[in-house]
Structures are given as C-alpha cells and as structure tokens.
Design an enzyme around this catalytic site. Sequence first.
Site, PDB file in Angstrom:
ATOM      1  N   HIS A  99       0.828  -1.210   0.000  1.00 16.83           N
ATOM      2  CA  HIS A  99       0.000   0.000   0.000  1.00 16.83           C
ATOM      3  C   HIS A  99       0.855   1.249   0.000  1.00 16.83           C
ATOM      4  O   HIS A  99       0.552   2.223  -0.669  1.00 16.83           O
ATOM      5  CB  HIS A  99      -0.909   0.006   1.227  1.00 16.83           C
ATOM      6  CG  HIS A  99      -2.036  -0.951   1.113  1.00 16.83           C
ATOM      7  ND1 HIS A  99      -2.220  -1.998   1.969  1.00 16.83           N
ATOM      8  CD2 HIS A  99      -3.025  -1.013   0.214  1.00 16.83           C
ATOM      9  CE1 HIS A  99      -3.286  -2.675   1.604  1.00 16.83           C
ATOM     10  NE2 HIS A  99      -3.805  -2.106   0.546  1.00 16.83           N
TER      11      HIS A  99
ATOM     12  N   CYS B 155      -7.564  -1.078 -24.824  1.00 17.94           N
ATOM     13  CA  CYS B 155      -7.213  -0.735 -23.443  1.00 17.94           C
ATOM     14  C   CYS B 155      -6.160  -1.667 -22.875  1.00 17.94           C
ATOM     15  O   CYS B 155      -5.808  -1.561 -21.705  1.00 17.94           O
ATOM     16  CB  CYS B 155      -8.454  -0.716 -22.563  1.00 17.94           C
ATOM     17  SG  CYS B 155      -9.246  -2.324 -22.434  1.00 17.94           S
TER      18      CYS B 155
END
Length: 764
Positions: free
Chosen positions: A359, A672
């Site tokens: 994180h 994409c």
Amino acid sequence: MVDLVGKRLDADACSIYLVEADLTRLTLSATNGLNRDAVGVVQLPVGEGLVGLAAKQRSPVVSDDAQNHPHYKYFPETGEERFASLVAAPLLMKGVTIGVLVIQTIERRGFEPFEVEIFQTCAQLLSPVVMNARLLSLVDESDEVIQRSSDELASHGIPVASVSEPRGERNVEFRGVGTSRGIAIGRVYRLENPLDLAELEYEPRGSADAEEADLVQALSMVRRDLDDNREELGDKYGPDFSAVFHTHIQILEDKGFVAKLRQSVRETGNACVALQQVLAAYRKTFGRIQDAYFQDRIMDIEDVGRRVMEQLLGDRHARPTMEAGSIVVSDNLLPSHFSRLDIDRVAAIVSEHGGPTSHGSIFARTLEIPAVTGVPGVSEALRPGELAIVDGGEGTIFLSPDERLVAEYERARERFEIAAEHLDAMREMPAETRDGLRISLTANCGLVSDLRLVEQHGAEGVGLFRTEMLAFAHRGFPEEEEQEQLYEKVATFMAPRPVTIRTLDLGGDKDMANLGLPSEDNPQLGCRSIRLSFRRPETFRAQLRAILRASAKGNVRLLLPMISSVDELHQAKEIISETQEEMRRSGTPFDPDIPIGIMIEVPSAALIADALAAECDFFSVGTNDLTQYTLAVDRGNEHIGHLFEPLHPAVLALIDTSVRAASRAGIPISICGEIASNPLAVPILVGLRIGELSSTPSAVPVVKEIVHALDSGDAAEDARAAREAATAREVRRIGAERLVEAGLLSHPDIGSWLEKIVRRELDA
Ligand code: PEP
Ligand code: MG
C-alpha cells in the site's frame, strides 16, 4: 457476528465453527440458537458432518432436510435436533478453510441460489476479520518475551541511529526496487524505527496505575486519530485508500491486544516497556508465517504500535524536524507515513523492506514521490543528514555522492522534470496526426486517486476503470454502497468526459482465493470474469445497480469483460435490462441510454465480431488477454514471458477483424490493453484505424507526441505491412523504423528514451 448474520438472514440459529491449528478439527466457537454451553466443547473432524463437509470441499453445503442427509452427524450437546434445514459456507483465506459459517432453520425450507450467494458473501466478508482476530490471539500471554525484564529488552533494542556528523563523499551505492519514478537529491532523514522505544528517554510516572491510565488514554486517542485519518484519506483519495486502516482499527479493538498491554504495564510499571514487550511478542508470532499477506499484517501491527507510542510520549518526546527536500529512509513504507509526515517536505522515500505492490508504494506512486523499496542494509549504512541521491525509476540510491555524481543526477532530474512539464503542458491539445486524423487518448485507472493523474497528463476520459481494486482492498466482493460511492466519485470528477466502467474481472491472474469458489486446474480458462458474475447473479446485479446509479451523475459507459459468445452477451444484457427495469420501478435515476460495450479479449469474440457488434454499443480490445489466449501463453508465467508477444501478427489479425466489424456496424472501438502504451505499437494501431487508445496515465503524453509526429497514410502503410509480416519481430521493426522516420528520436523530451527502445529492435 452470529447475532447479526442470523438476524439478517432470518435464521433460527447461526454458528461459527473454527478450524483448529492442526487443520483436522473444527470447534464450535460462537452460536446464537444452538446450546451456548456447547461452544468450545463440540468438535468435529474436517470432512465429517455437514459442517465438516463444507470445510473439506471448500464450497457451501445446502440441505432442506439436514437430518436425512448422508453426511449428517448428530451432536447432542448442541440441541440441534430441533433444526430441519441448513446452509454451511466455508470461511476461506488464500484457499485454506479457516472455519465454517452455518445457519439453521427449525421449519423445513429450501434455499434459493441468491440466498446461498448472499450467505457466501457474508462468509467472505467474515474471513479476514476472523483471520486477523485469530492471528492476534495466537500470541500466548505466557510468551517468554512478555516475561523479559525491561533491561534485557533494551539490550535487544535496535541501536540508536547515531547522530554522527555527516562526513565527506563516499559514493555508497544501494540497489532496490524502483516503485515510483523520479529523481531526488536531498538530505537523509531517518524515520524512527517504531520499536526504538528502548532508545527513547521515557520517564515512567510514579505508579503502575498512572502508567496504565496513560496507556489506556493513548489507546483511545489513537483510535480517534485512526478514524480521522481514515476519513481524511477517504475524502482525499477515495474509499479504496481508507480501507487500509480497517485492520489497524481491528487490532486496536482486539480485547487480547489491550489485555496483554494492561497486564504488562501492571507488571513492569512502565507503559513504554509494556508496549515494546507486546509488540515484540506479536512480531515474533507473525514473523513465523512466511506469507506476503501475513507479513503485511506485521506492518499494520507495528504501525499501530508506533502510533500508540507517539501518543504516550506526547510532549516528552520532541521529534527532530524534517527539513524541506528530505529523503526519508524507513524500515517499511507504511500507509500512515503519508498521513503523518509533512509530505510537502518529502523529496523521496527509501525503505528497507516492502515490494512494489504494498500500500505504501501505491501511495508513493499516486503522490508521485520517487520511491525505492527493498533496500536491505540502507538504514545501517546511512548517516542522518548526509546527502543522498534517489532514482525511483532505476531503483538506485547513492549515499554521500561526490560532486560529479551530484552534477550528473542534477542534470538527469532537470531533464526528467522538463520533459514531464513539456509533455503535460500539452494536456489540452488533442491528439491528431500531422494530416489531421483525430485519435482519442484516454487512461486506464483503478483507484480514485488515479484521477489526479488523468487530469495532470491530459487524458480525455477514463477508457477503462478496473473495478477489481476495491475487491482487492477488501479481499472479497465489495459492498454495493461502497461501489456506488466510488463509481459516482469517478463519474462526477470526469464529467462530461467519458468513463468506461468495467464489471468485475476477477479470477485468472487476478486471483482471490477467498471467493469461495472451488479450485480449478486451469483458472485462466475457468470461472473468471463475466463467468463469475453469472455464477453470482446477486453480486453482479449489485454492481450493475452501482454503475447505473453513477450513470445519472456523469458520462458513463458499461463494459463487460471476457465475452466469448453471443449467448453470453445476451445473458448479460438480459440481467442489465432487468436491473434497469427494477430501478425504473423504484424511481432510481440512471442514464437509460448508457452505452453497453464488450471487451474483445478472447479470440472467439474477435472471430464473431460482426455478430457481437450488432448487439452492443462499443468494443474495447484487451490485448493482454487476447495475446494470452491467441498465443496460448499464460500472461503471468515468467518462464514463457519471451513468448508473450502482443505485436504478434496473429493478434494483429484479430484486432484488424474487430476494427472492420466495428466499422461495418458503425460502433466505436478502442484498445485498453498494455499495447496502447507501447511506442512501437502506436503507428500500427493508428494505421489499423483504432479510434481510441487507453493507456496508463503517465503514458498518455508520450503516445500523444508519437501521434502528432505521424502521418495517417504512412501509419496505414505500416499496418498493411504488419498484417503481412510473419513474426512479431518484423512487426516491432516496422514500428521502430516509423519512429525513426517520423523524427521522434530527436524529440527533446522523449527522444533519448525512444532511441533506446528503437536501437534494441534495429540492432537485433
Ligand atoms: C486486457 O486483457 O488487455 C485488459 C485490458 O484487461 P486486464 O488486463 O484487466 O485483464
Ligand atoms: Mg483482460
């Protein structure tokens, strides 16, 4: 939990059985409805009884007539002879059963698949909570660490970072993993080790009682602080960021954690030592588990511990102030650093431990602070206040560099900053080839915080919003309300620019072992993506409702992943229109004309593109999976990584087929997959007449510069040649030659970088 789940699901009994450490037995650990005296007493082997069966097969067991089920086993202690029907769902963590959640009803009744699905979702949400609680309670109160005297502990403490005066040049080089690009030159600021308490001059109060009161006070202050932090980060960066603090709060609320702390402070009369002892015990226990998930939890516990320590020390501990432009060196890159450090003064971050997907690394990238992680030994080698260079792209750090090195990196930093500024300065300029062919450049995102980058780098919209990130943050299916908030935030922020939100694309490489699905031999060819959504219609409908609600707030397009047949598209569209109808009836606003598109990422979809184009509003080509399935190369297997060739002529043929079908049907087509960020591919994709390229946000300005330098006629010629090529190498060469021809190697900002890429192809 059993009270809550039982009530919500209207059951007469709800119970949780937990797997014992030997993994062979289950113990009844909580119940509402069965005889409470049986808690902690009733045990059954994994595999026996209906509960044991659910644990063993790692999927739910449903029976409307449990007592006549061949696996039924009777435990008189529980008083369960009153119950007729049962559903048992396993609690799974990383594919391992850690317990079973059970509901029972007195009256005989069947269970609809959607009810079982909701129940399974409850079990999923419960699993990490149970796991964390169990880990916390793993630490035995009689652990020898607790018994150690404070002196002994102090002697185990981490040495004080010596505040020796920075001495001359030494050019000490370290290498780690570059997790956030950019170059910084600044003074080293050593972030205190959270467990350095023994080194801080802590003066305990006169009595153990006073110390205990201080500690209790500190715990509640931290709890309040965490709530504030969670809210602040949630507001600033989105709910996915704030989810990080769920575990922190759970630790603080853990009765065992608090009880151990209080016991220790009463024994030692020193709150600081008590905290140190308890943290050491937890660290020791968790440290024995070799798994990235649990290693992450150690960081969470240390983070909580550090917060409590800081509260305890309060005014007594004056922290050295950090000067502007500092290079922060820490043991771990923790999320809390971002809410506690004065971020404006941080030039770069270096941490001994942690990987690019932690994180902390994600935060650093989002905030665009250069960062390098996984640099063992750097803390020991550094001298606080000495000069250092950090290259977050290369993953290098130099301590006390000489003048020559500093000058070299000063130039590199200037080049990097000027290039980024130049490129971003064109954010308002449309992407158009020299002869006026307009290409839409959008970005791929997965976090609310990515939107800042979309803005900064001038993307014209979000070409792909991957909704899996929220599921990863939760380690399970996220709740409808949370999804709704997230999608609305994205849609509102981007409006009137388009946002393409893709429904959950879990499974395959985006593995989530605690989804309660049976394990598969070939997960990439298994129940992943849209297939999983069909298997969990209630979860799918909840996500559709959240996306549809967001469509009332912005310009939203709905994208379905992994469609491989017309039947699948029909099935999805039917569920979408039922959901729309339901919302219409309840008066919930949504855009009735929301475009519904599909990913072209399975070869069969490209080969029947005409039939699919007649049934949907747009195509988005996912070259990552299209390459995997066309070439039979697992996208995540590093042993065959050299065979993963998105520019393979076979993949190009399928893209071409899809473009032509889209054009015949008059629907837009975009790309994409990662190929859209590949400079060598851009001329060929433009030549194939792809109208929209959606890439990582930072690649948008680079792709724009390439598009500006191209002529659409030349690009069409390149596409033709590429279609006739026999190998991916030939295709890459065609792209490389075009970049040279278009004069891109002398581009002041990206020229030298492109030159490296081109040379590799042309010299091969
Ligand atoms: C793809 O497959 O190319 C794609 C964009 O989807 P993902 O990478 O999320 O599977
Ligand atoms: Mg894909």
